[in-house]
Design a protein around this motif. Structure first.
Motif, PDB file in Angstrom:
ATOM      1  N   ASP A  76      22.702   8.586  29.065  1.00  0.00           N
ATOM      2  CA  ASP A  76      21.532   8.689  28.931  1.00  0.00           C
ATOM      3  C   ASP A  76      20.874   7.656  27.653  1.00  0.00           C
ATOM      4  O   ASP A  76      21.335   9.161  26.719  1.00  0.00           O
ATOM      5  CB  ASP A  76      20.909  10.154  29.422  1.00  0.00           C
ATOM      6  CG  ASP A  76      19.587   9.978  29.053  1.00  0.00           C
ATOM      7  OD1 ASP A  76      18.545   8.557  28.909  1.00  0.00           O
ATOM      8  OD2 ASP A  76      18.345  11.076  29.872  1.00  0.00           O
ATOM      9  N   PRO A  77      20.530   7.225  28.272  1.00  0.00           N
ATOM     10  CA  PRO A  77      19.456   6.865  27.245  1.00  0.00           C
ATOM     11  C   PRO A  77      18.734   7.223  26.090  1.00  0.00           C
ATOM     12  O   PRO A  77      19.227   7.148  24.624  1.00  0.00           O
ATOM     13  CB  PRO A  77      19.851   4.469  27.330  1.00  0.00           C
ATOM     14  CG  PRO A  77      19.834   4.957  28.284  1.00  0.00           C
ATOM     15  CD  PRO A  77      20.306   5.918  29.308  1.00  0.00           C
ATOM     16  N   LEU A  88      20.488   9.580  23.905  1.00  0.00           N
ATOM     17  CA  LEU A  88      20.751   8.646  23.195  1.00  0.00           C
ATOM     18  C   LEU A  88      20.220   8.144  21.439  1.00  0.00           C
ATOM     19  O   LEU A  88      20.113   9.025  20.095  1.00  0.00           O
ATOM     20  CB  LEU A  88      21.804   7.686  23.098  1.00  0.00           C
ATOM     21  CG  LEU A  88      23.539   6.823  22.045  1.00  0.00           C
ATOM     22  CD1 LEU A  88      23.656   8.647  21.896  1.00  0.00           C
ATOM     23  CD2 LEU A  88      23.290   6.309  22.305  1.00  0.00           C
ATOM     24  N   LEU A  89      19.309   7.971  22.104  1.00  0.00           N
ATOM     25  CA  LEU A  89      18.279   7.578  21.032  1.00  0.00           C
ATOM     26  C   LEU A  89      17.093   8.918  20.462  1.00  0.00           C
ATOM     27  O   LEU A  89      16.961   8.916  19.616  1.00  0.00           O
ATOM     28  CB  LEU A  89      16.716   6.483  21.903  1.00  0.00           C
ATOM     29  CG  LEU A  89      15.961   5.973  21.117  1.00  0.00           C
ATOM     30  CD1 LEU A  89      16.027   5.283  19.897  1.00  0.00           C
ATOM     31  CD2 LEU A  89      14.569   5.495  21.912  1.00  0.00           C
TER      32      LEU A  89
END
Length: 411
Positions: free
Chosen positions: A46-47, A50-51
């Motif tokens: 999941d971006p 992660l961010l």
């Protein structure tokens, strides 16, 4: 006419049907229909999650940087306060000691006899006055014998006194020379120490080997995200929102996958020396496994009796390394442990690869093959035509954050 039209229509319909059948016969061996669902990829994350983790790491680094700057600038300010006074005092002391050394060295260079000759100057003048006094006595005395006696007594007394005074002067000169020599040595030592102290304040020294220093200066910082040592036993806590566990299964209709991000747990290990032992536990919520088909998920959860056995557990027992690269912070090998599914515990060996990413997280990827019937989970089958194979590929893609292993406390 109408009969003719009916006959032509019936013939056309027959020809159309016959042509369709012929086309089907001709192509049935060349056309294959496959129903396939996309497999879950272990590396897909999941971006947003992660961010979020990277922002958290950045915030931690910024807090550490601010704290380090505050502390080090404070130390620099303390070091600068009075530094000029200390330097001035040290340099002034150095100049004074060097001047003293030069003066004493020049004095000490004179032999004791020369110093005695300098101190005997007044004695010589006194002897001259004695001669004048004796001459006056001799010229004014009427009795030669008396003059001679007086002269002898006076000369003897004066000579004895002068001899003692001269001897005292000589001894004092010799003592002064010895004292000057001793003082010269003491001053040389003091000067060397003063020079070393002054040069240390200036940040360098030529008279002695520099003392060992810690690497880095007051502008060198160790950020929280850099606080990672590969060759050290550490506790790795799984980041559930950045980790995935899943399986790939095959059936007579199509292949499918199941994925979960409801993962928790931690384990202690030295990545550089995995053979020294690994301890911990990982848990996955049974009902969190998602195959992207609600009916199939419900049937799978029923077969696993997820209400009775809510978690799938894995307890690692050993880590046999195949390769360890401390420079690249990478390790490969096999993790052995005990897997519990559907309340049944079985030994499992999983091939794994562990690396450290740019955010100092451990990325652990691995896979193994499980036989579901070993865990008393019967592969589903529908009407004897659609069935799922007993073997499945189980894979993990974990990200974990390292911390110190808590010290054990005895009772």
């Amino acid at each position: 006419m109408s009969k003719l039209l009916k006959i032509v229509g019936a013939f056309a319909l027959f020809a159309w049907t016959a042509g369709g059948i012929a086309a089907w016969v001709a192509t049935k061996d060349h056309v294959q229909v496959t129903l396939a669902e996309g497999k879950a990829e272990p590396g897909a994350l999941d971006p947003v999650a992660l961010l979020s983790d990277q922002v958290s790491t950045l915030q931690s680094d910024l807090r550490g940087l601010a704290s380090a700057l505050s502390e080090n600038m404070g130390l620099m300010a303390q070091g600068m306060e009075g530094r000029s006074d200390e330097q001035a005092q040290a340099l002034e002391a150095l100049r004074a000691e060097v001047a003293l050394v030069r003066a004493e060295s020049s004095a000490a260079a004179l032999p004791a006899a020369a110093m005695a000759a300098q101190d005997l100057g007044p004695i010589t003048e006194r002897l001259a006055r004695v001669e004048q006094l004796m001459e006056r006595v001799l010229t004014t005395s009427a009795d030669a014998a008396e003059r001679s006696r007086l002269a002898e007594e006076f000369a003897e007394a004066e000579a004895g006194r002068l001899a003692k005074e001269a001897q005292a002067k000589i001894e004092a000169a010799e003592a002064q020379a010895a004292l000057s020599l001793a003082r010269e040595q003491a001053v040389e030592e003091a000067t060397a120490q003063a020079e070393a102290a002054a040069q240390a304040l200036l940040g360098s020294t030529d008279t002695a080997a520099p003392a060992a220093r810690k690497k880095g200066g007051f502008l060198s910082f160790k950020l929280p995200s850099d606080d990672f040592t590969f060759d050290k036993r550490q506790r790795f806590t799984v980041l559930g929102n950045l980790s995935r566990v899943g399986f790939d299964a095959k059936s007579t209709l199509h292949d499918f996958s199941g994925v979960s991000q409801s993962i928790s747990g931690q384990f202690d290990v030295n990545l550089a020396q995995p053979g020294s032992g690994i301890e911990g536990e990982l848990k996955v919520e049974s009902k969190s496994l998602d195959t992207a088909l609600a009916g199939r998920d419900e049937a799978m959860h029923d077969l696993m009796e997820a209400d009775v056995y809510p978690t799938i557990d894995f307890v690692p027992t050993s880590f046999q390394a195949d390769t360890v690269n401390a420079a690249e912070q990478k390790v490969t090998g096999k993790v052995s442990g005990k897997m519990t599914i559907h309340g049944i515990e079985k030994p499992v060996v999983m091939t794994v690869t562990g690396t450290i990413d740019e955010s100092r997280r451990l990325v652990l990827e691995g896979e193994t093959t499980l036989v579901m019937s070993d865990f008393e989970v019967k592969p589903p089958s529908k009407l004897g035509m659609i069935s799922v194979e007993d073997d499945i590929r189980l894979w993990i893609a974990l990200r974990a954050r390292a911390s110190d292993v808590p010290a054990t406390t005895g009772n």
